[in-house]
Design an enzyme around this catalytic site. Structure first.
Site, PDB file in Angstrom:
ATOM      1  N   ASN A  51      -4.603  -6.792  -7.016  1.00  9.23           N
ATOM      2  CA  ASN A  51      -3.464  -6.855  -6.085  1.00  9.23           C
ATOM      3  C   ASN A  51      -3.671  -8.005  -5.092  1.00  9.23           C
ATOM      4  O   ASN A  51      -2.794  -8.826  -4.859  1.00  9.23           O
ATOM      5  CB  ASN A  51      -3.314  -5.548  -5.306  1.00  9.23           C
ATOM      6  CG  ASN A  51      -3.253  -4.348  -6.224  1.00  9.23           C
ATOM      7  OD1 ASN A  51      -2.892  -4.490  -7.377  1.00  9.23           O
ATOM      8  ND2 ASN A  51      -3.619  -3.186  -5.728  1.00  9.23           N
ATOM      9  N   ASP A  52      -4.868  -8.011  -4.511  1.00  2.00           N
ATOM     10  CA  ASP A  52      -5.137  -9.087  -3.554  1.00  2.00           C
ATOM     11  C   ASP A  52      -5.473 -10.396  -4.250  1.00  2.00           C
ATOM     12  O   ASP A  52      -5.158 -11.467  -3.738  1.00  2.00           O
ATOM     13  CB  ASP A  52      -6.270  -8.676  -2.605  1.00  2.00           C
ATOM     14  CG  ASP A  52      -5.742  -7.775  -1.511  1.00  2.00           C
ATOM     15  OD1 ASP A  52      -4.721  -8.135  -0.902  1.00  2.00           O
ATOM     16  OD2 ASP A  52      -6.313  -6.691  -1.299  1.00  2.00           O
TER      17      ASP A  52
ATOM     18  N   CYS B  83      -9.763  -2.603 -10.619  1.00  2.00           N
ATOM     19  CA  CYS B  83      -9.257  -1.422  -9.920  1.00  2.00           C
ATOM     20  C   CYS B  83      -7.912  -1.706  -9.254  1.00  2.00           C
ATOM     21  O   CYS B  83      -7.350  -0.843  -8.606  1.00  2.00           O
ATOM     22  CB  CYS B  83     -10.263  -0.914  -8.898  1.00  2.00           C
ATOM     23  SG  CYS B  83     -10.548  -2.065  -7.560  1.00  2.00           S
TER      24      CYS B  83
ATOM     25  N   GLU C 230     -11.586 -10.039  -5.012  1.00  2.00           N
ATOM     26  CA  GLU C 230     -10.149 -10.040  -4.741  1.00  2.00           C
ATOM     27  C   GLU C 230      -9.723 -11.254  -3.913  1.00  2.00           C
ATOM     28  O   GLU C 230      -8.570 -11.360  -3.510  1.00  2.00           O
ATOM     29  CB  GLU C 230      -9.712  -8.726  -4.092  1.00  2.00           C
ATOM     30  CG  GLU C 230     -10.469  -8.303  -2.854  1.00  2.00           C
ATOM     31  CD  GLU C 230     -10.002  -6.950  -2.311  1.00  2.00           C
ATOM     32  OE1 GLU C 230      -8.963  -6.440  -2.749  1.00  2.00           O
ATOM     33  OE2 GLU C 230     -10.695  -6.419  -1.417  1.00  2.00           O
TER      34      GLU C 230
ATOM     35  N   HIS D 198       0.807  -1.221   0.000  1.00  2.34           N
ATOM     36  CA  HIS D 198       0.000   0.000   0.000  1.00  2.34           C
ATOM     37  C   HIS D 198       0.837   1.266   0.000  1.00  2.34           C
ATOM     38  O   HIS D 198       0.460   2.275  -0.591  1.00  2.34           O
ATOM     39  CB  HIS D 198      -0.986  -0.030   1.163  1.00  2.34           C
ATOM     40  CG  HIS D 198      -2.068  -1.032   0.929  1.00  2.34           C
ATOM     41  ND1 HIS D 198      -2.117  -2.231   1.569  1.00  2.34           N
ATOM     42  CD2 HIS D 198      -3.084  -1.028   0.043  1.00  2.34           C
ATOM     43  CE1 HIS D 198      -3.148  -2.921   1.113  1.00  2.34           C
ATOM     44  NE2 HIS D 198      -3.751  -2.213   0.194  1.00  2.34           N
TER      45      HIS D 198
ATOM     46  N   ARG E  49     -10.096   4.898  -2.152  1.00  2.00           N
ATOM     47  CA  ARG E  49      -9.704   4.132  -0.955  1.00  2.00           C
ATOM     48  C   ARG E  49      -9.943   5.036   0.254  1.00  2.00           C
ATOM     49  O   ARG E  49      -9.482   6.173   0.268  1.00  2.00           O
ATOM     50  CB  ARG E  49      -8.222   3.758  -1.017  1.00  2.00           C
ATOM     51  CG  ARG E  49      -7.898   2.674  -2.030  1.00  2.00           C
ATOM     52  CD  ARG E  49      -6.430   2.292  -1.907  1.00  2.00           C
ATOM     53  NE  ARG E  49      -6.087   1.117  -2.676  1.00  2.00           N
ATOM     54  CZ  ARG E  49      -5.562   1.148  -3.905  1.00  2.00           C
ATOM     55  NH1 ARG E  49      -5.344   2.300  -4.487  1.00  2.00           N
ATOM     56  NH2 ARG E  49      -5.266   0.032  -4.532  1.00  2.00           N
TER      57      ARG E  49
HETATM   58  C1  PEP Z   1      -6.635  -4.706  -4.866  1.00  3.73           C
HETATM   59  O1  PEP Z   1      -6.482  -5.541  -3.978  1.00  3.73           O
HETATM   60  O2  PEP Z   1      -6.345  -4.905  -6.065  1.00  3.73           O
HETATM   61  C2  PEP Z   1      -7.179  -3.376  -4.535  1.00  3.73           C
HETATM   62  C3  PEP Z   1      -7.497  -2.520  -5.471  1.00  3.73           C
HETATM   63  O3  PEP Z   1      -7.291  -3.057  -3.235  1.00  3.73           O
HETATM   64  P1  PEP Z   1      -6.031  -2.657  -2.305  1.00  3.73           P
HETATM   65  O4  PEP Z   1      -4.827  -2.533  -3.182  1.00  3.73           O
HETATM   66  O5  PEP Z   1      -6.395  -1.391  -1.645  1.00  3.73           O
HETATM   67  O6  PEP Z   1      -5.973  -3.831  -1.382  1.00  3.73           O
HETATM   68 MG    MG Z   2      -7.411  -5.222  -2.084  1.00  5.08          MG
END
Ligand code: PEP
Ligand code: MG
Length: 591
Positions: free
Chosen positions: A465-466, A513, A442, A200, A307
Site C-alpha cells: 500500500n505504501d 502484507c 514499504e 486505512h 496492525r
Molecule cells: C502497507 O503499507 O502495505 C501496509 C501493509 O501497511 P498499512 O496499510 O498499515 O500502511
Molecule cells: Mg504501510
C-alpha cells in the site's frame, strides 16, 4: 428517520470505487463530524440562573479532564507534547468568552448554544486571518465546544456509538478512528464522498466485512438521513430509494454471492500448494482481537500483520503496558504454535491519535509517521516494545517495524529493542531471546537497500500500500488520483522483485502484507517472484488458495518474468488476464 418520511423520494443511483466486498441494504445515517452544529434552544426565565451554573460546572469539568490528559501526556510522552493542551485551557478561561456566553444565557438561550455561538465568532475570525497558528487553533476550539457539549447534554453530538439500529453510514470521509468504532455490528455498510481503496478506513472495513463504496461524489449531500440505500461493494454501485425491481435483483445477487463463498470455504483446511508442490503460507491481517474467529474459520496459517494502532486511536490516553500485553498475548495464545507478526504502531499519516498531539503537517504521509514517531516518542514506544517482548514468551511472536527508510533508523530501533529485552531479562520475566525481527519494505529507499537491511533482520514483509504510494508518488487516500494507484506499475514490480531477491540472497523469508497480497490478480505474480507468504484480510484466503492450487510455480515464474519486462501496469494486467483465460479461470477474478 423522520426526514425520510417528509421528503419527496426519487430513486437514484451513484457510482463509486468498490472499497469492500458484499452487498447491504438499509437506511442511511448521514455522518459528518466536521459539520458540528448546535441547534438554538430557548430556556425559560426562571432557569437562567441554573443554566449559568450548569455552564460554569461544565467548564470546570472539561478543564479538569484536559488537565488530566495533559498530565498523562506529560508523564507518558513528554512535556513538549503536553503543552499542546495549553490553548484549550486558555480558551476555557478566556474572560471575554465566558462573559459573552453568560450574557447570551441571560438573554434566554441554552448554555450549549450560547457557548457554541460565542466560539463560532472566534472560529470565523481565525478563519479569515493569515496567521497559520490561529487557523490551527480552530480544531482545538471545536474540540472544546464538543467537550463542553458532552458535559452539558450527557452524550456526544454525533457518534457511531449513538447508532442503535443497523444503518448504512454515509459520510464525506471516514478516519481510522471513526472506523475503529465500527465493529459494533450496527454498521451494515458505508459510502463516502472520497477515500481510496488502501486508505486505512477502507482496509478496516474490509477486515470487518463491511461492504463499502468510496469516492461517490456528493454522496453525503445527495443522500439524506433515512433514505433507503443499497450498497453494492462488488460493483461500486449505490442505489438510493431503489425500485422494487432493483431490490429484487440485488437480493438475487446477494444469494448468489453467499452460495459462491460457501463453496470456497470448502478449501479451508487444504494447504496452499501449487500443482507442482510449491507451498505458500497464507496468513491473515488483523487489527482487533474480534477478528480471530475469521482468521481461524478461513484457514489462515498464522497472522502475517497485526496492525497495532487500534489502542492508540480509540483512547484519549496512552495505553498501559498491561493492556497491550494482554491484547498481544491473547492473540498469540489463540494462534499458537502458528506465527503472529505484531507490527509496532504506525501512527501519523491518516491515523491521527488524540494521545499524540501534533501540529497538522503539509505532507503527513511524508512526515512524522510510523517508526519516525516511535523513535522520537521513545517512552511511549518502549511501553509497546515491552508488551510485545513479554508476549513473546509463547515463542510464536514476531515483531515488525513499519516505514523503515534507512539503516540508521533500523539500527536505532534495534538498539531500543535490545535495551527492552535486557530490561525484561533482568526482571526475570520469560521472553523469546530469538524473537524474530522484521522490517516492512514499504519505502522505495528500503527496497533499494534491501540487501543491507536483510543482513540485519530475520524477515521482510512488503507493504505494497505504501510502496505504491511512495513509488508512484500517489496519495493512497486521494480519490482524484486513484487511477494512478497501480500496484502493477512495472516500477513497483521491480522494487518488489529486488526485495525478494535480496531477502533470499541473505537466507531470510519474505511476505507481502499490503492489499496486493489478497488481490487475486496479483497472486501468480507474487509467488512467481518467489514470495514465501501472502498475508491478507482473512476472508480473502480461500479464493487466493484456489488460485495457488490451480497453477504450477513454473507458470507463475514465467508470468512474473514477462511482467518485469512490461512497460505499463495495463500491459501487466492484460498478461495476467490472458494467463487466466488460457486456464478458463476468469470467473475467480472478481472474488
Ligand atoms: C502497507 O503499507 O502495505 C501496509 C501493509 O501497511 P498499512 O496499510 O498499515 O500502511
Ligand atoms: Mg504501510
Amino acid at each position: 428517520m423522520a426526514t425520510y418520511l417528509n421528503k419527496k423520494i426519487l430513486p437514484h443511483e451513484f457510482t463509486g470505487i468498490p472499497g469492500s466486498h458484499g452487498i447491504a441494504i438499509g437506511h442511511a445515517y448521514v455522518y459528518d463530524p466536521s459539520n458540528f452544529w448546535i441547534e438554538e434552544r430557548n430556556i425559560p426565565a426562571d432557569e437562567i440562573e441554573n443554566e449559568k451554573n450548569r455552564f460554569t460546572d461544565a467548564i470546570e469539568k472539561v478543564t479538569k479532564d484536559i488537565k488530566e490528559l495533559k498530565y498523562k501526556i506529560e508523564t507518558r510522552v513528554d512535556e513538549e507534547n503536553a503543552r499542546i493542551f495549553d490553548p484549550h485551557i486558555m480558551l476555557l478561561h478566556d474572560p471575554e468568552v465566558l462573559k459573552e456566553t453568560n450574557s447570551l444565557i441571560e438573554s434566554g438561550k441554552s448554555a450549549e448554544f450560547s457557548f457554541f455561538r460565542t466560539t463560532r465568532k472566534i472560529i470565523k475570525a481565525y478563519k479569515q486571518t493569515d496567521d497559520e497558528y490561529l487557523r490551527e487553533r480552530i480544531v482545538d476550539i471545536r474540540d472544546i465546544v464538543r467537550r463542553v457539549y458532552v458535559k452539558l447534554i450527557g452524550k456526544d453530538h454525533q457518534l457511531f456509538s449513538d447508532i442503535d439500529e443497523p444503518v448504512i453510514v454515509v459520510a464525506p470521509i471516514l478516519t481510522p478512528s471513526d472506523t475503529a468504532n465500527m465493529h459494533s455490528g450496527k454498521i451494515k455498510a458505508f459510502v463516502t464522498d472520497s477515500g481510496g481503496i488502501t486508505s486505512h478506513a477502507t482496509i478496516l472495513a474490509r477486515a470487518l466485512g463491511i461492504p463499502a463504496v468510496l469516492s461517490v461524489k456528493d454522496a453525503s449531500t445527495g443522500i439524506h438521513q433515512g433514505d433507503l440505500v443499497i450498497v453494492d461493494g462488488e460493483n461500486g454501485k449505490v442505489y438510493v430509494n431503489p425500485s422494487e425491481d432493483t431490490i429484487e435483483k440485488i437480493h438475487a445477487e446477494q444469494k448468489q454471492l453467499i452460495k459462491y463463498r460457501k463453496a470456497l470455504m470448502e478449501l479451508k483446511d487444504i494447504p496452499a500448494k501449487t500443482i507442482d508442490g510449491k507451498r505458500i503460507n497464507l496468513y491473515a491481517n488483523i487489527e482487533f482481537y474480534d477478528e480471530i474467529n475469521a482468521v481461524l474459520s478461513n484457514g489462515a496459517e498464522g497472522i502475517g500483520l497485526f496492525r497495532s494502532e487500534f489502542h492508540y486511536l480509540i483512547n484519549d490516553t496512552p495505553p498501559e503496558e498491561h493492556d497491550l500485553f494482554t491484547s498481544y498475548f491473547k492473540v498469540a495464545e489463540k494462534l499458537a504454535p502458528h506465527p503472529v507478526v505484531i507490527r509496532t504502531f504506525d501512527l501519523g499519516g491518516d491515523k491521527i491519535s488524540h494521545i499524540i498531539p501534533s501540529k497538522p503537517e503539509d505532507n503527513p504521509y511524508l512526515g512524522w509517521r510510523a517508526i519516525r514517531l516511535s523513535l522520537s516518542l521513545r517512552d511511549l514506544f518502549k511501553v509497546q516494545l515491552r508488551a510485545i517482548v513479554r508476549a513473546s514468551s509463547l515463542r510464536n511472536v514476531n515483531i515488525l517495524f513499519p516505514m523503515i527508510s534507512g539503516i540508521d533508523e533500523l539500527e536505532k530501533t534495534l538498539k531500543i529493542l535490545d535495551e527492552v529485552k535486557e530490561e525484561i531479562k533482568n526482571e526475570g520475566t520469560d521472553y523469546d531471546p530469538d524473537l524474530p525481527v522484521g522490517v516492512m519494505i514499504e519505502v522505495p529507499s528500503a527496497a533499494m537497500i534491501a540487501d543491507h537491511l536483510a543482513k540485519r533482520v530475520d524477515f521482510f514483509s512488503i507493504g505494497t500500500n505504501d510502496l505504491v504510494q511512495y513509488t508512484v508518488a500517489v496519495d493512497r487516500a486521494n480519490d482524484r488520483i486513484a487511477d494512478l494507484f497501480d500496484p502493477f506499475h512495472p516500477g513497483v514490480l521491480r522494487l518488489i522483485k529486488r526485495s525478494v531477491d535480496a531477502a533470499h540472497n541473505a537466507g531470510i523469508p519474505v511476505a507481502v502484507c499490503g492489499e496486493m497480497g489478497g488481490d487475486p490478480l496479483a497472486t501468480l505474480l507474487l509467488i512467481g517472484f518467489g514470495m514465501n507468504s501472502l498475508s491478507m484480510i482473512p476472508s480473502y484466503i480461500p479464493s487466493i488458495k484456489r488460485i495457488i492450487r490451480s497453477f504450477t510455480i513454473e507458470q507463475a515464474q514465467n508470468l512474473a518474468n514477462k511482467a518485469l519486462e512490461m512497460e505499463t501496469g495495463i500491459q501487466v494486467k492484460k498478461l495476467i488476464f490472458d494467463e487466466f483465460k488460457k486456464m478458463n479461470f476468469e470467473s475467480y477474478l472478481s472474488l
